[in-house]
Design a protein around this motif. Sequence first.
Motif, PDB file in Angstrom:
ATOM      1  N   HIS A 138       3.826   1.706   6.632  1.00 49.49           N
ATOM      2  CA  HIS A 138       4.501   1.369   7.882  1.00 49.49           C
ATOM      3  C   HIS A 138       5.493   2.456   8.295  1.00 49.49           C
ATOM      4  CE1 HIS A 138       3.242  -2.948   6.906  1.00 49.49           C
ATOM      5  NE2 HIS A 138       2.673  -2.651   8.060  1.00 49.49           N
ATOM      6  N   VAL A 151       4.212  -3.794  -2.419  1.00 47.76           N
ATOM      7  CA  VAL A 151       5.390  -3.764  -1.552  1.00 47.76           C
ATOM      8  C   VAL A 151       5.739  -2.326  -1.183  1.00 47.76           C
ATOM      9  CG1 VAL A 151       7.868  -4.240  -1.431  1.00 47.76           C
ATOM     10  CG2 VAL A 151       6.323  -5.941  -2.428  1.00 47.76           C
ATOM     11  N   ASN A 211       2.863 -13.219  11.878  1.00 49.01           N
ATOM     12  CA  ASN A 211       2.790 -11.923  12.552  1.00 49.01           C
ATOM     13  C   ASN A 211       1.820 -12.047  13.714  1.00 49.01           C
ATOM     14  OD1 ASN A 211       2.427  -9.322  13.439  1.00 49.01           O
ATOM     15  ND2 ASN A 211       1.687  -8.505  11.492  1.00 49.01           N
ATOM     16  N   ALA A 257       3.315 -12.219   5.077  1.00 55.19           N
ATOM     17  CA  ALA A 257       4.766 -12.265   5.213  1.00 55.19           C
ATOM     18  C   ALA A 257       5.429 -11.141   4.417  1.00 55.19           C
ATOM     19  CB  ALA A 257       5.283 -13.623   4.739  1.00 55.19           C
ATOM     20  N   GLN A 258       6.698 -10.916   4.694  1.00 56.88           N
ATOM     21  CA  GLN A 258       7.482  -9.985   3.888  1.00 56.88           C
ATOM     22  C   GLN A 258       7.586 -10.513   2.450  1.00 56.88           C
ATOM     23  OE1 GLN A 258       8.530  -7.081   4.705  1.00 56.88           O
ATOM     24  NE2 GLN A 258       8.301  -7.087   6.942  1.00 56.88           N
ATOM     25  N   PRO A 259       7.672  -9.655   1.437  1.00 59.51           N
ATOM     26  CA  PRO A 259       7.818  -8.206   1.532  1.00 59.51           C
ATOM     27  C   PRO A 259       6.497  -7.437   1.536  1.00 59.51           C
ATOM     28  CG  PRO A 259       8.078  -8.860  -0.744  1.00 59.51           C
ATOM     29  CD  PRO A 259       7.844 -10.133   0.042  1.00 59.51           C
ATOM     30  N   ALA A 283       3.808  -7.831   3.735  1.00 56.72           N
ATOM     31  CA  ALA A 283       3.665  -7.440   5.146  1.00 56.72           C
ATOM     32  C   ALA A 283       2.292  -6.865   5.475  1.00 56.72           C
ATOM     33  CB  ALA A 283       4.767  -6.462   5.533  1.00 56.72           C
ATOM     34  N   SER A 334       2.945  -0.759   1.128  1.00 55.91           N
ATOM     35  CA  SER A 334       3.025  -1.301   2.485  1.00 55.91           C
ATOM     36  C   SER A 334       4.183  -0.665   3.248  1.00 55.91           C
ATOM     37  CB  SER A 334       3.189  -2.822   2.427  1.00 55.91           C
ATOM     38  OG  SER A 334       3.331  -3.369   3.720  1.00 55.91           O
ATOM     39  N   ALA A 335       5.327  -0.532   2.591  1.00 56.53           N
ATOM     40  CA  ALA A 335       6.487   0.072   3.255  1.00 56.53           C
ATOM     41  C   ALA A 335       6.199   1.523   3.616  1.00 56.53           C
ATOM     42  CB  ALA A 335       7.710  -0.031   2.350  1.00 56.53           C
ATOM     43  N   ASP A 384      -0.980  -6.468   7.546  1.00 53.15           N
ATOM     44  CA  ASP A 384      -1.176  -6.615   8.986  1.00 53.15           C
ATOM     45  C   ASP A 384      -2.455  -7.360   9.328  1.00 53.15           C
ATOM     46  OD1 ASP A 384       1.100  -5.025  10.219  1.00 53.15           O
ATOM     47  OD2 ASP A 384       0.290  -3.559   8.804  1.00 53.15           O
TER      48      ASP A 384
END
Length: 607
Positions: free
Chosen positions: A235, A228, A357, A317-319, A321, A231-232, A323
């Motif tokens: 991004h 998580v 997505n 999906a979140q969290p 995420a 990924s954050a 791609d």
Amino acid sequence: MTVPHLLDHPHHDGSALYVSNQTPSLGETVTVRVRVPLACTERGIHLRVVRDGEPRMSAAELVETTATDRWYEAQVLVHNPVTSYRFFVDEPGGYRWLNGKGLFAREVPDVSDFRLTVYEPAPSWMTGSLVYQVFPDRFARGIAEKPTPAWAQDADWGDEPIGSGPGVGTQLYGGDLPGIEQHLDHLVDLGVGTLYLTPVFPGRSNHRYDASSFDHVDPLLGGDEALVSLSAAVHERGMRIMGDITTNHTGDGHEWFVKAQADRSSPEASFYYWQDAEPGYVGWLEHASLPKLDYTSEELARRMIEGPDSVIGRWVAQPFALDGWRVDVANMTGRYADQDMTHEVARTVRRTMQAINPDAVLVSEHFHDSGLDMMGDGWHANMNYSAFTRPVWSWVVAEDSEVPALGLPSTLPRRSGHDMVAAMRDFDSVVPWKVVASQWNMLGSHDTPRLRSLVGSLEMVEVAAGLLFTYPGTPVVFAGDEIGAEGVNGEHARVTMPWDEPERWDGDTLDVYRRLVALRRSSVALQTGGLRWVLVEDDAVAFLRESPEETVLVLVARAPWGGAVLPEAVAPGALPVTVYGDVQLVGDGDGYRLPGDGPGVHVWRLR
């Protein structure tokens, strides 16, 4: 001796300069264009379209004559989801066919015809940038203390990877996801657009393609929270992140397989293929540690690939995420004996991802001819070993190399530029242009020797990388190639990144990669343009990348080769601008003289 060029051949490809709509709807009519040099003696051009399995011919119209070419247009009715076409060139004394492989004065099969498809291509975020592959165990350690699992043997960060025999899959260096996050600035500095991680699920190997669960991230990598966070962070830097999934098999320690073996009446028992012979079930390539999944099981499809609660859906999906996914041994997924569900699986995975997505990407692993699987409705693109990696290797490999040919009982042979380009055109021509323009082009991966070990010198690394960053498709770099990492096979090539050992960094190689990444990012034609071969010699090749906005000429030579002269019409009304290399392209009355030096890479913007 004058080296012949190919600019006097008629040309068409599937790019925007030649096709009015690259993603038409069913029933739509698309205008396709053919460029015919003035030196040609054609009496006319016809379009041959295959509709419902039957060829149909119609005349193309001459719509424009320029100082260099005659342009013809024809109309293609997209009557089938995949509509194939080629061009008939009527000439005095006979005719020739123009298809995806080139121009032929003989009959040719339909397999290499141009194709229009109604399927959406891979999103531009992938094709417009560099994909950077990371093998998590070997990139960086971010967690100071963690237990060593029973299956593993600890390795010091500077140890040489075991290349074969005992310990190949169990040598554990301790890289993790927090370590990757701590070094994201290196990716930003290099110009990376997409981070691709090999599997992060728990298993009983350092590569983790033998998952014991798809429900959580391996605690050795930092667990779910680490993904998580990574990924954050990715991004936040304007990049994307892709995962790696084994839809074809699990590990024999997977919770599904443990339940299946314990109770053959359980739902999980339907997930696998069973047999009377030892070990009692089907393993991937007969490996008992990797039991193969059976997609005739509706419950397996529901849990693995179908819907937002499936394995595929949950991690997009979140969290988390993600791609998109790179799918391991995608060519074998859903295939066993008389069963073939590969295309159905691919379409389901894509549908599941894009419901969550719409910009998610799906990339397959396929080491040989993937043409029949790549019509664009399932996998967006393939790891392009056949049409790029292997042909380029065979051209740039050192003459005295003893590196084994990947998967073959031989060393890698050194072949001519003619052989390289012929192989590229063979494999490119059997898939739609939209797929060619998205393919993952690589000079190595976690499954192959390192480029530096194949070619032996910085000069030849630059030649190979020059092709990687100028050829149609998506350039992919395996972490470490940009600093000169070495390795003679896939396992031996999984070296650690030497963050604290500057003596293991090749700064000159890093500079080459940075400059080539910047070149690609600066050019619309290199990212989205078509491909027109200009010159093919044993030791040099040249091609044009053309878009409506820009034309770029690329010359790559592996050795001194004598040079050539191109007609000044290649750059009408413009002074070519050197954008890579140090040679200015200047007309001398006879045309533009290409330099005959080598090894080297030269790129000029012509328009």
